[in-house]
Design an enzyme around this catalytic site. Structure first.
Site, short mmCIF file in Angstrom:
data_model
loop_
_atom_site.label_atom_id
_atom_site.label_comp_id
_atom_site.label_asym_id
_atom_site.label_seq_id
_atom_site.Cartn_x
_atom_site.Cartn_y
_atom_site.Cartn_z
N TRP A 1 0.84 -1.20 0.00
CA TRP A 1 0.00 0.00 0.00
C TRP A 1 0.87 1.24 0.00
O TRP A 1 2.03 1.23 0.44
CB TRP A 1 -0.91 0.03 1.25
CG TRP A 1 -1.69 -1.21 1.49
CD1 TRP A 1 -1.49 -2.09 2.53
CD2 TRP A 1 -2.80 -1.74 0.73
NE1 TRP A 1 -2.41 -3.11 2.43
CE2 TRP A 1 -3.22 -2.93 1.36
CE3 TRP A 1 -3.48 -1.30 -0.41
CZ2 TRP A 1 -4.28 -3.70 0.88
CZ3 TRP A 1 -4.54 -2.08 -0.90
CH2 TRP A 1 -4.93 -3.25 -0.25
N HIS A 116 4.01 -2.13 9.61
CA HIS A 116 4.03 -1.97 8.16
C HIS A 116 3.77 -3.29 7.42
O HIS A 116 2.97 -3.35 6.48
CB HIS A 116 5.37 -1.39 7.72
CG HIS A 116 5.42 -1.07 6.26
ND1 HIS A 116 5.03 0.15 5.74
CD2 HIS A 116 5.79 -1.82 5.18
CE1 HIS A 116 5.16 0.13 4.43
NE2 HIS A 116 5.63 -1.04 4.06
N ASP A 120 1.20 -4.59 4.44
CA ASP A 120 1.57 -5.02 3.08
C ASP A 120 1.08 -6.42 2.72
O ASP A 120 0.71 -6.67 1.57
CB ASP A 120 3.09 -4.96 2.89
CG ASP A 120 3.57 -3.62 2.36
OD1 ASP A 120 2.74 -2.84 1.85
OD2 ASP A 120 4.79 -3.36 2.46
N1 DCM Z 1 7.59 5.07 -1.75
C1 DCM Z 1 8.45 6.02 -2.26
N2 DCM Z 1 9.30 6.69 -1.43
C2 DCM Z 1 9.30 6.44 -0.13
C3 DCM Z 1 8.44 5.48 0.42
C4 DCM Z 1 7.59 4.82 -0.43
O1 DCM Z 1 8.45 6.25 -3.47
N3 DCM Z 1 10.16 7.11 0.68
C5 DCM Z 1 6.64 4.35 -2.66
C6 DCM Z 1 7.17 3.11 -3.36
C7 DCM Z 1 5.93 2.23 -3.53
C8 DCM Z 1 4.93 2.77 -2.54
O2 DCM Z 1 5.53 3.91 -1.89
O3 DCM Z 1 5.41 2.39 -4.83
C9 DCM Z 1 4.44 1.79 -1.51
O4 DCM Z 1 5.40 0.82 -1.17
P1 DCM Z 1 4.92 -0.51 -0.38
O5 DCM Z 1 3.77 -1.12 -1.09
O6 DCM Z 1 6.12 -1.39 -0.26
O7 DCM Z 1 4.47 -0.07 0.98
ZN ZN Z 2 5.88 -1.74 2.00
ZN ZN Z 3 3.12 -2.10 -3.04
#
Ligand code: DCM
Ligand code: ZN
Ligand code: ZN
Ligand code: DCM
Ligand code: DCM
Length: 268
Positions: A1, A116, A120
């Site tokens: 997410w 977290h 996920d």
């Molecule tokens: N994301 C990002 N920069 C960050 C943290 C998250 O670009 N500092 C983005 C990357 C993923 C989205 O957030 O596309 C969600 O990651 P996940 O599904 O692993 O929680």
């Molecule tokens: Zn994540």
């Molecule tokens: Zn994701």
């Protein structure tokens, strides 16, 4: 997410933990506000982009080597890679948050990771190997070029909930908390805890992964990749997906609360 989805999961969990659990985690996280879980819900996504945190990248998903939409299924020994996966990460950080020998900083980090990763594991495409969990399936959403994974993480939740802020997450969490207590989910919520066992985190998390992965076949790509690739999915596809996204966010929050209660007090 995306951030807002993780924050919604955390706020829902805040609404279902016991007072003892709340006190326990507020102390670990050194935060006595009501946002103590939501404020750390996206830490793991920031950490994985740091050089020190690169090792944690595979902890956000399990790459089920199944064959959607014909057959879905997750197998821990087949699918949890040598570098670890979301299931092994839930096991590891659940042990670390209960440790009496680790530093306070390490225990706090473990708490953030648990918050977290239980989020996920409830995103169906975090329980799927095909096309890198849908990251390599190009789609558009209201004319914007993106990919299938990203619309499940972010575009669809944000369109439905009304934005990406912490305030939006808190409001959506309030709605879903009511749905769990007295609404749409009130007769299902008890079943959501079937099989939960703090002494067996792998079996517990595999139930959640299996449950989530089934939606890849039924809802994410019921007619295969070709039916979604290069298609704008903001119409009928979004309408069909949204009830599943809501259910998975609600389940994640309810299961996270139960898991934190088990860590803090030994019962759900
Ligand atoms: N994301 C990002 N920069 C960050 C943290 C998250 O670009 N500092 C983005 C990357 C993923 C989205 O957030 O596309 C969600 O990651 P996940 O599904 O692993 O929680
Ligand atoms: Zn994540
Ligand atoms: Zn994701
Ligand atoms: N942390 C840890 N082990 C690491 C990196 C970080 O226990 N290898 C903890 C320390 C802090 C939190 O995670 O509580 C955030 O640390 P940082 O800002 O270094 O990512
Ligand atoms: N992701 C996934 N399965 C994979 C690889 C990545 O579920 N096999 C997720 C993690 C992030 C998003 O996809 O939420 C984007 O990953 P990245 O930032 O690594 O491209």
């Amino acid at each position: 997410w995306g951030d807002m989805g993780h924050e919604t999961v955390a706020y829902i969990a805040s609404n279902f933990v016991t007072t003892a659990t709340k006190t326990h985690f507020q102390k670990i996280l050194a935060d006595t506000t009501t946002d103590y879980l939501a404020a750390v819900a996206t830490y793991a996504d920031t950490y994985r982009y740091t050089s020190a945190g690169l090792y944690s990248k595979p902890y956000h998903f399990i790459d089920a080597n199944d064959n959607p939409p014909t057959s879905c299924g997750v197998d821990y020994s087949r699918d949890c890679g040598t570098g670890g996966c979301v299931v092994s990460a839930i096991k590891n950080y659940t042990a670390r948050v209960q440790s009496s020998s680790l530093s306070a900083a390490n225990v706090a980090q473990a708490a953030k990771m648990v918050v977290h990763f239980i989020g996920d594991i409830h995103q169906p495409l975090h329980d799927e190997n095909l096309d890198v969990g849908g990251n390599d399936i190009d789609v558009t959403f209201n004319g914007v070029s993106t990919n299938l994974h990203h619309i499940w993480d972010t575009n669809m939740p944000e369109l439905y909930a009304g934005g990406s802020t912490l305030a939006v997450a808190k409001k959506w969490a309030t709605t879903l908390t009511t749905a769990i207590k007295t609404g749409t989910y009130s007769s299902d919520a008890a079943d959501w805890l079937t099989g939960i066992d703090i002494t067996d985190p792998v079996s517990s998390a595999m139930i959640w992964a299996q449950d989530s992965n089934a939606f890849v076949c039924s809802t994410v790509m019921p007619n295969g990749v070709s039916a979604v690739e290069n298609v704008d999915l903001a119409g009928a596809y979004y309408t069909a997906a949204m009830p599943i996204i809501e259910e998975q966010i609600a389940k994640a929050g309810y299961r996270l609360a139960a898991w934190l209660n088990l860590i803090a007090t030994g019962s759900t």
